[in-house]
Write an enzyme that holds these catalytic residues in place. Structure first.
Site, PDB file in Angstrom:
ATOM      1  N   HIS A 102      -3.486 -23.856 -41.480  1.00 35.33           N
ATOM      2  CA  HIS A 102      -4.475 -23.338 -42.432  1.00 35.33           C
ATOM      3  C   HIS A 102      -5.289 -24.468 -43.047  1.00 35.33           C
ATOM      4  O   HIS A 102      -6.507 -24.346 -43.224  1.00 35.33           O
ATOM      5  CB  HIS A 102      -3.767 -22.538 -43.534  1.00 35.33           C
ATOM      6  CG  HIS A 102      -3.073 -21.318 -43.022  1.00 35.33           C
ATOM      7  ND1 HIS A 102      -2.144 -20.613 -43.760  1.00 35.33           N
ATOM      8  CD2 HIS A 102      -3.177 -20.670 -41.821  1.00 35.33           C
ATOM      9  CE1 HIS A 102      -1.709 -19.583 -43.051  1.00 35.33           C
ATOM     10  NE2 HIS A 102      -2.308 -19.612 -41.867  1.00 35.33           N
ATOM     11  N   SER A 112      -5.573 -17.620 -37.634  1.00 34.85           N
ATOM     12  CA  SER A 112      -5.746 -17.825 -39.075  1.00 34.85           C
ATOM     13  C   SER A 112      -6.435 -19.139 -39.406  1.00 34.85           C
ATOM     14  O   SER A 112      -7.168 -19.227 -40.398  1.00 34.85           O
ATOM     15  CB  SER A 112      -4.393 -17.738 -39.789  1.00 34.85           C
ATOM     16  OG  SER A 112      -3.455 -18.612 -39.200  1.00 34.85           O
TER      17      SER A 112
END
Length: 302
Positions: free
Chosen positions: A195, A144
């Site tokens: 992230h 991610s």
């Protein structure tokens, strides 16, 4: 951090179905390779997740740098894999065609490692700012972070678009930031720092020096490769000159007696040989000396 065993991997089956709907022939080569690698390592992990995830404690203090390579391509469960790879599928189709496959593969490789480094820096800063050593133990795994970096690139190369996040229409310029907060609120267990590291690396590429550094490194490699080829070619020519007497030597099959003598009598042949010998003595002495030194050095190097 272990996968749940003894159940059907519904996320994996859905992912394979989505890929089949798109069609393998419509997926660029590097994107397809990334999908295949992540699926393969999900089914056949190199090690347990606790031994591939990246953290300050494992990566920095224990020097397990191999985790920088392993953590992005391992996933906690099939739904984690599904959401990441579906995102990779669409981002890859858009970006790889624009950036070309070789450069896109280069970006994926650099981002995968660099995001892990930035993630550890962020976690280390949280330890110092909040005086909470537990952040050193936070272990992240999954693709991610790279996807957030690719989202920054996609928004950069396709400006003016609007993204829908939780029903809100958000300009693509700010979409990654809104998505960062939204994901953390919906799923608190996700790695906020991982992230964020992806967004920062993406900005380093689009607005910072990362792209120039990557291009410079590529240029240095190409110059070295060209230099090696030139040296190889030059040495081959020099060796040929020393071995055969002059460059471009070509072996010729023996010819008949008339070709050798040119129809000259023995006296005429002798006279021609004397003239050729005198002409040969007129060669530049310095050039002959240089050739001899060159030949000597070449043969000594073997």
């Amino acid at each position: 951090m272990q996968r749940r065993q003894g159940r059907v991997n519904a996320g994996l089956l859905l992912l394979l179905y989505q890929i089949s709907q798109v069609g393998l022939q419509n997926i660029p080569s590097v994107t397809l390779g990334v999908l295949a690698l992540n699926i393969f390592l999900f089914l056949n992990p190199v090690r347990p997740l606790s031994e591939v995830c990246i953290s300050v404690n494992e990566g920095f203090y224990r020097k397990n740098w191999q985790r920088l390579l392993l953590s992005p391509v391992h996933h906690a469960d099939d739904w984690h894999l599904y959401y990441n790879m579906i995102s990779m599928l669409w981002k890859g189709i858009m970006l790889e065609k624009k950036l070309k496959s070789i450069w896109f593969a280069y970006i994926i490789a650099v981002f995968s490692v660099l995001i892990g480094v930035v993630y550890m820096v962020l976690e280390f800063m949280l330890v110092k700012i909040l005086d909470d050593p537990s952040y050193e133990m936070h272990c992240a795994v999954g693709f991610s972070g790279v996807l957030f970096a690719l989202k920054v690139l996609n928004n950069h190369y396709n400006p003016g678009r609007v993204s829908s996040i939780l029903g809100l229409q958000i300009s693509s310029k700010y979409a990654c930031w809104v998505e960062l907060v939204a994901i953390h609120l919906i799923s608190p267990g996700t790695s906020f720092a991982g992230h964020l590291a992806g967004i920062l690396v993406g900005l380093m590429y689009t607005m910072g020096p990362l792209k120039k550094i990557m291009k410079a490194c590529t240029g240095i490699y190409l110059k070295k490769a060209v230099g090696h080829l030139r040296n190889y070619y030059w040495n081959s020519q020099a060796f040929q000159q020393c071995y055969y007497g002059y460059p471009g030597y070509q072996y010729r099959t023996p010819r008949n007696y008339y070709d050798y003598t040119g129809g000259l009598t023995e006296e005429e042949q002798l006279e021609r040989a004397v003239l050729n010998s005198l002409n040969e003595r007129g060669r530049n002495f310095i050039e002959i000396k240089r050739e001899r030194i060159l030949c000597k050095n070449l043969f000594l190097s073997f």
